[in-house]
Design a protein around this motif. Structure first.
Motif, PDB file in Angstrom:
ATOM      1  N   ALA A  97       0.897  -1.189  -0.204  1.00  0.00           N
ATOM      2  CA  ALA A  97       0.139  -0.062   0.030  1.00  0.00           C
ATOM      3  C   ALA A  97       0.756   1.137  -0.082  1.00  0.00           C
ATOM      4  O   ALA A  97       1.901   1.278   0.521  1.00  0.00           O
ATOM      5  CB  ALA A  97      -0.704   0.185   1.259  1.00  0.00           C
ATOM      6  N   VAL A 101      -2.727   5.988   2.243  1.00  0.00           N
ATOM      7  CA  VAL A 101      -3.871   5.461   2.552  1.00  0.00           C
ATOM      8  C   VAL A 101      -4.223   5.305   3.733  1.00  0.00           C
ATOM      9  O   VAL A 101      -5.593   5.377   3.986  1.00  0.00           O
ATOM     10  CB  VAL A 101      -4.184   4.055   1.727  1.00  0.00           C
ATOM     11  CG1 VAL A 101      -3.799   4.162   0.124  1.00  0.00           C
ATOM     12  CG2 VAL A 101      -3.379   3.103   2.486  1.00  0.00           C
ATOM     13  N   TYR A 196      -6.843  -5.294   6.503  1.00  0.00           N
ATOM     14  CA  TYR A 196      -5.722  -4.367   5.538  1.00  0.00           C
ATOM     15  C   TYR A 196      -6.542  -3.911   4.219  1.00  0.00           C
ATOM     16  O   TYR A 196      -6.317  -2.951   3.658  1.00  0.00           O
ATOM     17  CB  TYR A 196      -4.598  -5.177   5.340  1.00  0.00           C
ATOM     18  CG  TYR A 196      -3.980  -5.666   6.650  1.00  0.00           C
ATOM     19  CD1 TYR A 196      -3.742  -4.697   7.506  1.00  0.00           C
ATOM     20  CD2 TYR A 196      -3.614  -6.877   6.561  1.00  0.00           C
ATOM     21  CE1 TYR A 196      -3.140  -5.352   9.101  1.00  0.00           C
ATOM     22  CE2 TYR A 196      -2.721  -7.354   8.005  1.00  0.00           C
ATOM     23  CZ  TYR A 196      -2.802  -6.674   8.908  1.00  0.00           C
ATOM     24  OH  TYR A 196      -2.149  -7.205  10.063  1.00  0.00           O
ATOM     25  N   GLY A 200      -7.281  -0.007   2.512  1.00  0.00           N
ATOM     26  CA  GLY A 200      -6.640   0.416   1.221  1.00  0.00           C
ATOM     27  C   GLY A 200      -5.336  -0.190   0.568  1.00  0.00           C
ATOM     28  O   GLY A 200      -4.902  -0.095  -0.311  1.00  0.00           O
ATOM     29  N   TRP A 201      -5.013  -1.685   1.312  1.00  0.00           N
ATOM     30  CA  TRP A 201      -4.020  -2.351   0.893  1.00  0.00           C
ATOM     31  C   TRP A 201      -4.483  -3.267  -0.011  1.00  0.00           C
ATOM     32  O   TRP A 201      -5.614  -3.706  -0.266  1.00  0.00           O
ATOM     33  CB  TRP A 201      -3.316  -3.187   2.226  1.00  0.00           C
ATOM     34  CG  TRP A 201      -2.722  -2.549   3.225  1.00  0.00           C
ATOM     35  CD1 TRP A 201      -3.433  -1.687   4.158  1.00  0.00           C
ATOM     36  CD2 TRP A 201      -1.522  -2.514   3.542  1.00  0.00           C
ATOM     37  NE1 TRP A 201      -2.386  -1.074   4.927  1.00  0.00           N
ATOM     38  CE2 TRP A 201      -1.227  -1.484   4.513  1.00  0.00           C
ATOM     39  CE3 TRP A 201      -0.293  -3.098   2.899  1.00  0.00           C
ATOM     40  CZ2 TRP A 201       0.072  -1.469   5.322  1.00  0.00           C
ATOM     41  CZ3 TRP A 201       0.978  -3.064   3.568  1.00  0.00           C
ATOM     42  CH2 TRP A 201       1.004  -2.228   4.695  1.00  0.00           C
ATOM     43  N   SER A 202      -3.262  -3.465  -1.137  1.00  0.00           N
ATOM     44  CA  SER A 202      -3.660  -4.551  -2.135  1.00  0.00           C
ATOM     45  C   SER A 202      -2.944  -5.656  -2.032  1.00  0.00           C
ATOM     46  O   SER A 202      -1.654  -5.843  -1.463  1.00  0.00           O
ATOM     47  CB  SER A 202      -3.192  -3.629  -3.430  1.00  0.00           C
ATOM     48  OG  SER A 202      -4.139  -2.621  -3.713  1.00  0.00           O
TER      49      SER A 202
END
Length: 220
Positions: A97, A101, A196, A200-202
């Motif tokens: 991220a 974010v 997470y 906004g984590w990917s």
């Protein structure tokens, strides 16, 4: 299929070793090896990608528990490379991220809790305590090679679903902002992945852990 970035995984491994007080990663047997030297873990081999020519003979050479293979790939791609009797743990997930974010709003906790930030050399810790002083949540970050790595994010069972995990993440992100580093990374459990993602984590890659079972299960 997601393919991990070897450079990013190597930087994460450096930060993980610092966070856990382990030796720094070294190139060995086609991957990275970290000697942990703890009662629950001798060491770990880390592979950013599935490399059958390296993983298959390495797994065949390992003859004791507590020495782990970690591969940034799905379990179904790793299992065929393992000898009979090996176990695969609950799946993990490498996630990334931009630090920004988690900076959209300040950390917020109920009034009966207190958050404390401490530092030990390159590690920054965040702890949330309840009114009695008992630890309710915790986490830490390490900055290495222009990367902020979040580690050991935990919320006590009795305090789940009260926003403490999010508060820990946002508090650590606020501290990390001072470093000027923009990119963040962590390794998530299935439960942690949900938190997470909401922040906004990917997903960067899957993360599979394999090992021989504990010694008591090896008796014939």
């Amino acid at each position: 299929m997601l393919v991990a970035d070897p450079d990013l995984i190597a930087r994460w491994a450096n930060a993980w070793a610092i966070s856990r007080g382990a030796t720094m990663p070294v190139a060995r047997d086609g991957g990275l090896y970290i000697h942990v030297g703890q009662p629950d873990q001798i060491g770990r081999y880390l592979f950013a990608q599935v490399d059958a020519d390296a993983i298959r003979p390495l797994a065949a050479s390992i003859d004791r528990p507590l020495l782990y293979l970690k591969v940034c790939a799905r379990a179904d791609l790793v299992r065929p490379l393992l000898p009979l009797g090996w176990e695969i743990a609950t799946p993990g997930y490498m996630m990334t991220a931009p630090l920004s974010v988690m900076l959209d709003r300040p950390p917020s906790i109920p009034p009966e809790f207190e958050i404390r930030i401490t530092r030990d050399n390159s590690i920054t810790f965040a702890h949330i305590h309840d009114a009695t002083g008992e630890e309710a949540a915790r986490g830490r970050i390490v900055a290495v090679d222009r990367l902020i790595v979040f580690d050991r994010i935990r919320t006590a069972d009795q305090y789940q679903r009260r926003g403490l995990g999010s508060a820990i993440m946002r508090a650590l992100a606020t501290e990390a902002r001072q470093s000027g580093v923009q990119d963040a990374m962590l390794c998530a459990t299935p439960a942690g992945r949900e938190l997470y993602t909401s922040l906004g984590w990917s997903l960067h890659s899957d993360y599979t852990t394999a090992s021989l079972p504990p010694a008591q299960n090896l008796l014939s």
